[in-house]
Scaffold this active site. Structure first.
Site, PDB file in Angstrom:
ATOM      1  N   ASP A  82       0.639  -1.132  -0.016  1.00 41.46           N
ATOM      2  CA  ASP A  82      -0.020   0.149  -0.062  1.00 41.46           C
ATOM      3  C   ASP A  82       0.891   1.290   0.006  1.00 41.46           C
ATOM      4  O   ASP A  82       1.973   1.361   0.844  1.00 41.46           O
ATOM      5  CB  ASP A  82      -0.777  -0.192   1.180  1.00 41.46           C
ATOM      6  N   GLY A 181      -7.738   8.296   7.113  1.00 38.06           N
ATOM      7  CA  GLY A 181      -8.037   8.676   8.466  1.00 38.06           C
ATOM      8  C   GLY A 181      -9.432   8.615   8.821  1.00 38.06           C
ATOM      9  O   GLY A 181     -10.364   8.453   8.187  1.00 38.06           O
ATOM     10  N   HIS A 213      -9.069   4.550  -2.426  1.00 35.24           N
ATOM     11  CA  HIS A 213      -8.477   4.895  -0.937  1.00 35.24           C
ATOM     12  C   HIS A 213      -9.274   5.777  -0.041  1.00 35.24           C
ATOM     13  O   HIS A 213     -10.333   6.323  -0.451  1.00 35.24           O
ATOM     14  CB  HIS A 213      -7.073   5.512  -1.045  1.00 35.24           C
ATOM     15  N   SER A 216     -12.976   4.196   4.519  1.00 29.74           N
ATOM     16  CA  SER A 216     -13.606   3.709   5.883  1.00 29.74           C
ATOM     17  C   SER A 216     -14.617   4.458   6.147  1.00 29.74           C
ATOM     18  O   SER A 216     -15.026   5.729   5.801  1.00 29.74           O
ATOM     19  CB  SER A 216     -12.644   4.004   7.037  1.00 29.74           C
ATOM     20  N   ASN A 256     -10.235   0.644  -0.122  1.00 22.72           N
ATOM     21  CA  ASN A 256      -9.269   0.407   0.937  1.00 22.72           C
ATOM     22  C   ASN A 256      -9.867   0.892   2.309  1.00 22.72           C
ATOM     23  O   ASN A 256     -10.380   1.908   2.354  1.00 22.72           O
ATOM     24  CB  ASN A 256      -8.253   1.360   0.738  1.00 22.72           C
ATOM     25  N   ASP A 258      -8.676   0.858   6.303  1.00 20.18           N
ATOM     26  CA  ASP A 258      -7.621   0.908   7.277  1.00 20.18           C
ATOM     27  C   ASP A 258      -8.294   1.346   8.873  1.00 20.18           C
ATOM     28  O   ASP A 258      -8.373   0.558   9.782  1.00 20.18           O
ATOM     29  CB  ASP A 258      -6.468   1.617   7.084  1.00 20.18           C
ATOM     30  N   SER A 259      -8.758   2.572   8.699  1.00 19.91           N
ATOM     31  CA  SER A 259      -9.358   3.402   9.853  1.00 19.91           C
ATOM     32  C   SER A 259     -10.336   2.470  10.602  1.00 19.91           C
ATOM     33  O   SER A 259     -10.327   2.604  11.838  1.00 19.91           O
ATOM     34  CB  SER A 259      -9.793   4.619   9.632  1.00 19.91           C
TER      35      SER A 259
HETATM   36  P1  13P Z   1      -9.019   4.815   5.485  1.00 27.96           P
HETATM   37  O1  13P Z   1      -7.998   5.740   6.400  1.00 27.96           O
HETATM   38  O2  13P Z   1     -10.260   5.602   5.261  1.00 27.96           O
HETATM   39  O3  13P Z   1      -9.267   3.395   6.261  1.00 27.96           O
HETATM   40  O4  13P Z   1      -8.277   4.456   4.154  1.00 27.96           O
HETATM   41  C1  13P Z   1      -7.133   3.520   4.226  1.00 27.96           C
HETATM   42  C2  13P Z   1      -6.462   3.628   2.790  1.00 27.96           C
HETATM   43  O5  13P Z   1      -6.855   4.134   1.812  1.00 27.96           O
HETATM   44  C3  13P Z   1      -5.146   2.705   2.899  1.00 27.96           C
HETATM   45  O6  13P Z   1      -4.341   3.139   1.734  1.00 27.96           O
HETATM   46  O1  G3H Z   2      -3.352   4.913   3.699  1.00 28.89           O
HETATM   47  C1  G3H Z   2      -2.672   4.616   4.475  1.00 28.89           C
HETATM   48  C2  G3H Z   2      -3.071   3.361   5.350  1.00 28.89           C
HETATM   49  O2  G3H Z   2      -3.919   3.767   6.276  1.00 28.89           O
HETATM   50  C3  G3H Z   2      -1.773   3.080   6.077  1.00 28.89           C
HETATM   51  O3  G3H Z   2      -1.568   3.911   7.208  1.00 28.89           O
HETATM   52  O4  G3H Z   2       0.962   4.459   6.674  1.00 28.89           O
HETATM   53  O5  G3H Z   2      -0.118   4.706   8.999  1.00 28.89           O
HETATM   54  O6  G3H Z   2       0.193   2.202   8.145  1.00 28.89           O
HETATM   55  P1  G3H Z   2       0.025   3.743   7.786  1.00 28.89           P
HETATM   56 ZN    ZN Z   3      -4.534   4.925   0.823  1.00 26.77          ZN
END
Ligand code: 13P
Ligand code: G3H
Ligand code: ZN
Length: 311
Positions: A82, A181, A213, A216, A256, A258-259
């Site tokens: 990523d 985020g 991206h 979330s 994507n 992550d958050s």
């Molecule tokens: P979020 O912060 O919305 O979860 O996006 C994650 C992301 O784009 C990782 O590449």
């Molecule tokens: O887009 C980024 C992802 O949320 C990954 O976050 O670089 O803090 O691991 P990170």
């Molecule tokens: Zn991203």
């Protein structure tokens, strides 16, 4: 089943009007939670590792955690880098067994983004690895990039066809109003995505997989749980699920997240420790965090991605 690249996954997702979830992994509990949900719901999945995750957990640990997951799961899994920020990082991941990489040259002048992305594509394609590029800049904070809302820019559909043709990328991340985020919109601000840009991109490149991206939805139940047990996430706001679903039914083949995983894991741990102040065995509170991860991923598969039963 061995790791796969994203080619076949995206082809089926595009044709079927659904998207593949790309979930960031940083440790064992996150890998296990994600894989539990994907196994239960027979969903293909992309496990993605950021440069920051690689620094934190180290390549070999993350790679072998994913290999362990493959022994238990018979769903298609791609292992993806990523936000790769250099040719060298992409090369390391390709040489180290990843089946897909992102080269994020979105902050570079256009011609430099084209040249860097093409260099990665040439190396990756010779080795059967798929490549995601990025055009346009999302707002928000990642480990190594911090883009303010003022500096964020929507993708210019006029550039997309040229970029894809000249670089040979397999998929493209575009900026249509999502951001990284947990604080994606200001309180009171109406969440909006530029579906007109997505449609224009789709018209110019029919059948080409687009990546979202910063996708979330910042699930309110976990934000509430964090706040209930001592956290301070009151103003966290994400992308409404109906918008994500709409994107998944269009050209968006990779979403994507992550958050939402971070929030779910943290909520589970905070709740567990608040309710069991004498506990100090990490297996006890991490198990609750892991269960929340599985719950979130199952929710995404069923309510956002539409990838249930597509393995
Ligand atoms: P979020 O912060 O919305 O979860 O996006 C994650 C992301 O784009 C990782 O590449
Ligand atoms: O887009 C980024 C992802 O949320 C990954 O976050 O670089 O803090 O691991 P990170
Ligand atoms: Zn991203």
């Amino acid at each position: 089943m061995p790791l796969v690249n994203t080619k076949e996954m995206f082809k089926k997702a595009y044709e079927g009007g659904y998207a593949i979830g790309a979930f960031n992994v940083n440790n064992m509990e996150i890998v296990q939670g994600i894989m539990q949900a994907c196994k239960d719901l027979k969903s293909p999945v992309i496990l993605q590792v950021s440069g920051g995750a690689r620094k934190y957990a180290h390549h070999a640990y993350l790679y072998h955690l994913v290999q362990a997951a493959l022994e238990e799961a018979d769903v298609p899994v791609a292992l993806h880098l990523d936000h790769g920020n250099s040719f060298e990082l992409c090369k390391d991941c390709i040489d180290g067994g990843f089946t897909s990489v992102m080269i994020d040259g979105s902050h570079l002048p256009y011609e430099e983004n084209v040249a860097l992305t093409k260099k990665v594509v040439d190396y990756a394609h010779e080795r059967g690895v798929t490549v995601e590029g990025e055009l346009g800049q999302l707002a928000g904070i990642e480990d190594e990039v911090n883009v303010s809302a003022e500096n964020a820019s929507y993708t210019d559909p006029d550039q997309v066809q040229d970029f894809v043709t000249r670089t040979g990328v397999d998929s493209l991340a575009i900026a249509i109003g999502t951001s990284h985020g947990a604080f994606k919109f200001k309180p009171g601000q109406k969440p909006q995505l530029r579906f007109d840009i997505l449609q224009e991109v789709m018209d110019r490149l029919p059948g080409f997989p687009i990546v979202l991206h910063g996708a979330s939805s910042v699930m309110p139940e976990y934000v509430a749980q964090i706040n209930e047990f001592g956290g301070q996430m009151a103003d966290a706001i994400g992308i409404p699920e109906d918008m994500l679903r709409q994107a998944a039914s269009m050209a968006v083949c990779k979403i994507n997240v992550d958050s939402d995983l971070r929030l779910a894991l943290t909520a589970g741990i905070r709740k567990h420790l608040a309710e069991n102040p004498s506990h100090f065995d990490p297996r006890q509170y991490l198990a609750d965090g892991r269960a929340n991860i599985a719950e979130v991923v199952a929710h995404k598969i069923q309510n956002v991605l539409g990838s249930e039963g597509k393995a």
